[in-house]
Design a protein around this motif. Structure first.
Motif, short mmCIF file in Angstrom:
data_model
loop_
_atom_site.label_atom_id
_atom_site.label_comp_id
_atom_site.label_asym_id
_atom_site.label_seq_id
_atom_site.Cartn_x
_atom_site.Cartn_y
_atom_site.Cartn_z
N ASP A 247 47.52 -6.55 40.39
CA ASP A 247 47.63 -7.15 39.07
C ASP A 247 46.24 -7.38 38.47
O ASP A 247 46.03 -7.08 37.29
N GLN A 248 45.30 -7.88 39.24
CA GLN A 248 43.95 -8.09 38.73
C GLN A 248 43.32 -6.77 38.29
O GLN A 248 42.64 -6.70 37.27
N LEU A 249 43.56 -5.72 39.07
CA LEU A 249 43.00 -4.41 38.73
C LEU A 249 43.65 -3.86 37.47
O LEU A 249 42.97 -3.25 36.63
N ARG A 250 44.95 -4.08 37.31
CA ARG A 250 45.63 -3.64 36.08
C ARG A 250 45.10 -4.39 34.86
O ARG A 250 44.93 -3.81 33.79
N VAL A 251 44.87 -5.68 35.02
CA VAL A 251 44.32 -6.47 33.92
C VAL A 251 42.95 -5.92 33.53
O VAL A 251 42.67 -5.74 32.33
N LEU A 252 42.11 -5.63 34.50
CA LEU A 252 40.79 -5.07 34.23
C LEU A 252 40.92 -3.78 33.42
O LEU A 252 40.25 -3.60 32.40
N THR A 253 41.77 -2.87 33.86
CA THR A 253 41.90 -1.59 33.16
C THR A 253 42.43 -1.80 31.74
O THR A 253 41.99 -1.12 30.81
N GLU A 254 43.34 -2.72 31.56
CA GLU A 254 43.88 -2.98 30.22
C GLU A 254 42.82 -3.56 29.30
O GLU A 254 42.76 -3.19 28.12
N THR B 217 29.64 -4.22 32.66
CA THR B 217 28.35 -4.12 33.33
C THR B 217 28.38 -2.87 34.20
O THR B 217 29.41 -2.22 34.35
N GLN B 218 27.26 -2.56 34.82
CA GLN B 218 27.21 -1.43 35.74
C GLN B 218 28.17 -1.68 36.91
O GLN B 218 28.90 -0.77 37.32
N SER B 219 28.19 -2.89 37.41
CA SER B 219 29.14 -3.24 38.49
C SER B 219 30.57 -3.13 37.99
O SER B 219 31.45 -2.66 38.71
N GLY B 220 30.80 -3.56 36.76
CA GLY B 220 32.13 -3.47 36.18
C GLY B 220 32.62 -2.04 36.09
O GLY B 220 33.79 -1.75 36.35
N ALA B 221 31.73 -1.13 35.74
CA ALA B 221 32.10 0.29 35.65
C ALA B 221 32.49 0.84 37.02
O ALA B 221 33.44 1.62 37.14
N ALA B 222 31.78 0.43 38.05
CA ALA B 222 32.10 0.89 39.41
C ALA B 222 33.45 0.33 39.84
O ALA B 222 34.27 1.06 40.42
N ALA C 162 39.59 0.58 40.30
CA ALA C 162 40.82 0.02 39.76
C ALA C 162 41.73 1.12 39.22
O ALA C 162 42.94 1.11 39.46
N ARG C 163 41.15 2.07 38.51
CA ARG C 163 41.95 3.17 37.97
C ARG C 163 42.60 3.99 39.09
O ARG C 163 43.76 4.38 38.99
N ARG C 164 41.84 4.26 40.14
CA ARG C 164 42.40 5.02 41.28
C ARG C 164 43.55 4.26 41.92
O ARG C 164 44.60 4.82 42.22
N MET C 165 43.35 2.96 42.15
CA MET C 165 44.39 2.16 42.80
C MET C 165 45.65 2.06 41.94
O MET C 165 46.77 2.16 42.45
N CYS C 166 45.48 1.88 40.64
CA CYS C 166 46.64 1.81 39.75
C CYS C 166 47.38 3.14 39.70
O CYS C 166 48.62 3.16 39.70
N LEU C 167 46.64 4.23 39.69
CA LEU C 167 47.27 5.55 39.69
C LEU C 167 48.06 5.77 40.97
O LEU C 167 49.21 6.24 40.94
N LEU C 168 47.47 5.43 42.10
CA LEU C 168 48.18 5.58 43.38
C LEU C 168 49.43 4.72 43.42
O LEU C 168 50.48 5.17 43.90
#
Length: 84
Positions: A7-14, A61-66, A71-77
């Motif tokens: 859920d946290q990763l999905r929120v980040l991507t959104e 941020t640079q860390s945010g981009a990493a 996050a995108r990979r995990m959500c896709l999987l």
């Protein structure tokens, strides 16, 4: 280190895809404070600052981009697994 929730990763991507915390909240059917809280918890969990705040729109941020790439990979999987 603890693992971020899906859920946290999905929120980040959104937030990134929508360009703002408010737009992400609308898309996810949540309030803006809930989205901000989720991102703040993710940052605390990871010990990283994911967004530069104080500007009109949050900027990764640079860390945010990493973390976003992860996050995108995990959500896709997860989506693939649910599609079965």
């Amino acid at each position: 280190m603890a693992t971020p929730s899906l859920d946290q990763l999905r929120v980040l991507t959104e937030v990134v895809d929508c360009g703002s915390f408010s737009a992400a909240a609308r898309r996810l059917g949540r309030t803006q404070p809930v989205i901000s809280y989720s991102i703040a918890n993710l940052e605390a969990l990871l010990g990283l600052t994911l967004f530069e705040r104080g500007k009109r729109r949050p900027i990764l941020t640079q860390s945010g981009a990493a973390v976003l790439a992860y996050a995108r990979r995990m959500c896709l999987l997860s989506d693939e697994l649910q599609a079965g």
